[in-house]
Scaffold this active site. Structure first.
Site, PDB file in Angstrom:
ATOM      1  CG  ASP A   1       2.051   8.540   4.016  1.00  0.00           C
ATOM      2  OD1 ASP A   1       1.541   8.242   2.992  1.00  0.00           O
ATOM      3  OD2 ASP A   1       1.536   7.916   5.107  1.00  0.00           O
TER       4      ASP A   1
ATOM      5  CG  HIS B   1      -5.096  -2.500   9.984  1.00  0.00           C
ATOM      6  ND1 HIS B   1      -6.478  -2.118  10.563  1.00  0.00           N
ATOM      7  CD2 HIS B   1      -4.590  -1.474   9.235  1.00  0.00           C
ATOM      8  CE1 HIS B   1      -6.526  -0.812  10.170  1.00  0.00           C
ATOM      9  NE2 HIS B   1      -5.710  -0.410   9.528  1.00  0.00           N
TER      10      HIS B   1
HETATM   11  C1  LIG Z   1      -3.907   3.818   8.219  1.00  0.00           C
HETATM   12  S1  LIG Z   1      -3.043   5.014   7.799  1.00  0.00           S
HETATM   13  C2  LIG Z   1      -1.741   5.010   9.104  1.00  0.00           C
HETATM   14  C3  LIG Z   1      -1.168   6.442   9.275  1.00  0.00           C
HETATM   15  C4  LIG Z   1      -0.470   6.535  10.597  1.00  0.00           C
HETATM   16  N1  LIG Z   1       0.630   5.515  10.705  1.00  0.00           N
HETATM   17  C5  LIG Z   1      -1.183   6.534  11.674  1.00  0.00           C
HETATM   18  O1  LIG Z   1      -0.929   5.505  12.439  1.00  0.00           O
HETATM   19  O2  LIG Z   1      -1.706   7.475  12.073  1.00  0.00           O
HETATM   20  C6  LIG Z   1      -2.329   4.363   6.565  1.00  0.00           C
HETATM   21  C7  LIG Z   1      -1.015   5.152   5.782  1.00  0.00           C
HETATM   22  O3  LIG Z   1      -0.417   4.536   5.007  1.00  0.00           O
HETATM   23  C8  LIG Z   1       0.013   5.361   3.699  1.00  0.00           C
HETATM   24  N2  LIG Z   1       0.226   4.692   2.697  1.00  0.00           N
HETATM   25  C9  LIG Z   1      -0.768   3.914   1.881  1.00  0.00           C
HETATM   26  N3  LIG Z   1       0.066   3.173   0.941  1.00  0.00           N
HETATM   27  C10 LIG Z   1       1.396   3.512   0.903  1.00  0.00           C
HETATM   28  C11 LIG Z   1       2.661   3.147   0.183  1.00  0.00           C
HETATM   29  N4  LIG Z   1       2.506   2.374  -0.859  1.00  0.00           N
HETATM   30  N5  LIG Z   1       3.764   3.650   0.462  1.00  0.00           N
HETATM   31  C12 LIG Z   1       3.889   4.615   1.963  1.00  0.00           C
HETATM   32  N6  LIG Z   1       2.664   4.881   2.535  1.00  0.00           N
HETATM   33  C13 LIG Z   1       1.521   4.352   2.396  1.00  0.00           C
HETATM   34  C14 LIG Z   1      -1.391   6.165   3.580  1.00  0.00           C
HETATM   35  O4  LIG Z   1      -1.086   7.406   2.881  1.00  0.00           O
HETATM   36  C15 LIG Z   1      -1.583   6.404   5.209  1.00  0.00           C
HETATM   37  O5  LIG Z   1      -1.046   7.548   5.565  1.00  0.00           O
END
Ligand SMILES: C[S@@+](CC[C@H](N)C(=O)[O-])C[C@H]1O[C@@H](n2cnc3c(N)ncnc32)[C@H](O)[C@@H]1O
Length: 418
Positions: free
Chosen positions: A273, A319
């Site tokens: 992340d 999404h």
């Molecule tokens: C909706 S959450 C889903 C988290 C996890 N997969 C879950 O289902 O509980 C989206 C995740 O994407 C991460 N995120 C957003 N942009 C990102 C990036 N450019 N690279 C890596 N992670 C990212 C956010 O920090 C967040 O933890």
């Protein structure tokens, strides 16, 4: 005595018979979604009162069946604004101890709002069954107001929806005019509603408490049975991986990656992340899984550093992103993929229209609107998922797109054939 639900069904049945008799006397066709009855019928006292009785019975029956959560979430924007106000002024928890009824004076004294304000707010929520006023001047808590009184996450959800989601969704049309067909996360309804050039989550992070409120509100969803990690654990053949590696891309605290590692002792999991998320996640990592769970800062818009893993899992990631960005995220995996590597997405699968309408259609279309308003994200139908992989690279082969029955999210499995 018949239950309230049964009484409502009787009212509904009788009202529909009366309406049908009325339509026959007027030589009018049956009620139809495609064609309204003539406007003049609504001025006819018999038609109007029977129709109102039927609609009211439908509304109460729908509240009985949908429960307190739906009673709150299914409100119109202005009803919801009043619900936000009753939460902000803590009216649901302003009842005297051990009582679910109160006078307006009691609510005013306990909430600190003047009595006329309390009365106006509470009465605005009566049509949504947030409160009842069975006897004039005596307010009774319903299941919905008890939920607001006792469940802080529900209150966070109301506040977050009213302050983050609703203003952004009401600016979608303006954003579409200003930035035609944009997939950029900073050209959205949220940007216009908040007068910012930052993407939604970057902007929220500048205000203490806002990201936390968003996360807490969203955690309400994860508590539902459809969001349990067990659906992904039970509906993908993880045990076929032998001594495999799973990369949980955008895995946040690693709820899913850790669940996989715990259930399958032969699997090693890398949870990736953004750096600040990984820093926090690492500090609360379970000690008992040892080096089978690794945390790694990685921006998924850049090339994937973990080469030759068996599965790259992305749960609830794409999404949040438009097609253009989702394709970029999928392509960023390619340098790491060995032939046969799997990409497993755990995401909503919006039912195709034209088939039988389900309640899930409505919910997922609402979610689609919300992710569009916030980040230009998109909830996708099965064909959209197929098109996304095909556009990213023809060497991705879709193996399956399925939604386990009780799960809210589907499982999309693609294999790298390069
Ligand atoms: C909706 S959450 C889903 C988290 C996890 N997969 C879950 O289902 O509980 C989206 C995740 O994407 C991460 N995120 C957003 N942009 C990102 C990036 N450019 N690279 C890596 N992670 C990212 C956010 O920090 C967040 O933890």
């Amino acid at each position: 005595m018949a239950s309230r639900a049964r009484q409502l069904v009787e009212i509904l049945s009788q009202s529909i018979s009366d309406i049908e008799d009325f339509l026959k006397t007027q030589d009018a066709p049956d009620l139809s979604i495609e064609q309204d009855v003539p406007l003049s019928f609504h001025a006819n006292p018999k038609f109007a009162s029977t129709k109102d009785a039927a609609l009211l019975a439908c509304k109460e029956l729908s509240t009985l069946l949908g429960g307190s959560f739906a009673a709150i979430t299914n409100q119109t924007t202005s009803e919801f604004a009043n619900t936000q106000a009753i939460c902000r002024f803590k009216i649901p928890s302003s009842f005297p101890p051990d009582r679910d009824h109160a006078t307006y004076d009691e609510l005013a004294a306990n909430s600190g709002l003047p009595e006329p304000e309390v009365r106006r707010l509470v009465r605005s929520t009566l049509p949504s069954y947030i409160f009842l006023e069975k006897e004039t001047g005596i307010v009774t808590r319903t299941a919905a107001s008890k939920l607001l009184a006792y469940n802080p996450l529900m209150v966070q959800w109301v506040e977050m929806t009213a302050t983050e989601i609703m203003p952004a969704t009401l600016k979608i049309a303006d954003a579409m005019e200003k930035w035609p067909q944009s997939g950029e996360p900073h050209q959205t309804g949220y940007n216009l509603a908040n007068n910012t050039e930052d993407s939604a989550f970057t902007h929220m992070a500048k205000f203490p408490g806002r990201p936390e409120q968003f996360a807490q509100a969203m955690s309400l969803f994860s508590m539902g049975p459809g969001y349990s990690p067990k659906w992904l654990l039970e509906n993908y053949p993880w045990d076929s991986l032998e001594t495999g590696t799973v990369v949980d891309v955008g895995g946040s605290k690693g709820e899913y990656g850790i669940a996989i590692a715990r259930k399958y002792p032969q699997i090693k999991v890398v949870i990736q992340d953004l750096p600040d998320v990984i820093e926090k996640a690492q500090s609360s990592a379970p000690a008992d899984l040892g080096d089978r769970v690794e945390f790694m800062a990685h921006d998924f818009l850049t090339d994937q550093p973990i080469k030759d893993a068996d599965v790259y899992l992305m749960r609830w990631i794409l999404h949040d992103w438009s097609d253009a960005y989702s394709i970029r995220i999928l392509r960023a995996l390619i340098p790491a993929l060995r032939k046969g590597a799997r990409i497993v997405l755990h995401e909503y699968i919006v039912p195709e229209p034209g088939k039988t309408l389900t309640l899930q259609d409505r919910t997922l279309r609402i979610f689609d609107t919300a992710v569009r308003a916030l980040t230009n994200g998109k909830e996708r139908e099965a064909n959209d998922w197929k098109a996304l992989f095909a556009e990213a690279d023809s060497r991705f082969q879709i193996l399956s797109i399925e939604k386990p029955p009780v799960s809210s999210l589907g499982i999309i499995v693609a294999q790298w054939e390069g």
